[in-house]
Design a protein around this motif. Structure first.
Motif, PDB file in Angstrom:
ATOM      1  N   VAL A  85     -10.472  29.112   8.150  1.00 10.48           N
ATOM      2  CA  VAL A  85     -10.632  30.560   8.158  1.00 10.48           C
ATOM      3  C   VAL A  85     -12.131  30.838   8.185  1.00 10.48           C
ATOM      4  O   VAL A  85     -12.864  30.443   7.278  1.00 10.48           O
ATOM      5  N   THR A  97      -6.560  37.069  12.655  1.00  9.24           N
ATOM      6  CA  THR A  97      -6.481  36.404  11.351  1.00  9.24           C
ATOM      7  C   THR A  97      -7.766  35.680  10.971  1.00  9.24           C
ATOM      8  O   THR A  97      -7.857  35.143   9.861  1.00  9.24           O
ATOM      9  N   GLN A 126      -8.620  32.924  11.993  1.00  6.83           N
ATOM     10  CA  GLN A 126      -8.281  31.505  11.852  1.00  6.83           C
ATOM     11  C   GLN A 126      -8.742  30.726  13.084  1.00  6.83           C
ATOM     12  O   GLN A 126      -8.486  31.126  14.213  1.00  6.83           O
TER      13      GLN A 126
END
Length: 242
Positions: free
Chosen positions: A199, A156, A158
């Motif tokens: 992010v 992701t 992240q």
């Protein structure tokens, strides 16, 4: 006479207790003093903290039900107290205390998992997806300086960070990735205490890998993020995979 705490197994036990946070009072003060003077002991504490950091970041944030503690207290009240045993050998007593603390932490975690409603299971996809290794880092300052644990999810992009309180400062902590070329790139501003989730920009994702460095500097709030660090570095740590 040899101090029992100098024996390898006792030293490692003390290091684990300090990393786990089960020491109190004089024992905690003595362990912290030893941390500053005994290099071998400091290495063992660091090794334990690295083992525990990844585990802590794996635990998702959940808000427990309002009556959770009442339910735990009622369950505890129904358990008969254990008999008191006198004259327990010192080493056996320390191992029992550490084991009890660790077991208590696990039991509390299991209790929360059991009482918090779980989402409905989702049927697995027909194709298998390769599991990416976890990428983590521990950022530390000098002496009693800041401590930040970081975990990066490659799927992701992240980046999750958990920071100790960095104290009052008009500036903000800015996070940097420093790859092999030694040039810092800003990943954004983080919270001075508690959780931050970022992010990572697409152009910086390939830089987050084993051996690269994450660092934190204190920067002016109004002009963040910055093209290059302007303030002092307060914490840094190498990235490694687990």
């Amino acid at each position: 006479m040899v101090d029992p705490m100098d024996l390898p197994d006792e030293r490692e036990l003390l290091a684990a207790e300090l990393a786990l946070g089960v020491l109190e009072g004089d024992a905690l003060a003595a362990a912290n003093r030893r941390l500053l003077t005994d290099a071998a002991f400091a290495e063992e504490v660091e090794a334990w903290r690295e083992r525990l950091a990844g585990m802590a970041l794996d635990v998702p944030d959940e808000t427990p039900p309002d009556d959770l503690w009442n339910r735990i207290e009622r369950a505890i009240d129904g358990i008969a107290p254990a008999p008191v045993v006198d004259l327990v050998p010192r080493r056996q007593l320390r191992r029992w205390q550490f084991g009890t603390a660790a077991a208590g932490a696990v039991a509390a975690a299991l209790a929360v998992m059991l009482v918090i409603p779980r989402p409905e299971p989702v049927a697995p996809a027909p194709t298998q997806v390769a599991v990416q290794p976890a990428i983590v880092a521990q950022l530390r300052g000098e002496g009693e300086g800041p401590f930040v644990a970081a975990r990066y999810d490659q799927a992701t992009a992240q980046l999750r960070l958990v920071a100790q309180d960095m104290g009052e400062d008009p500036r903000v902590p800015e996070l940097w990735i420093i790859p092999e070329d030694g040039i810092p790139r800003s990943l954004g501003v983080i919270q001075p205490a508690g959780n931050t989730e970022l992010v990572v920009a697409e152009g910086h994702r390939s830089m987050i890998h084993d051996g690269a460095t994450l660092a934190i500097t204190m920067e002016p709030r109004a002009t963040a993020p910055h093209p290059a660090p302007t303030g002092p570095r307060v914490a840094a740590g190498k990235i490694f995979g687990i």
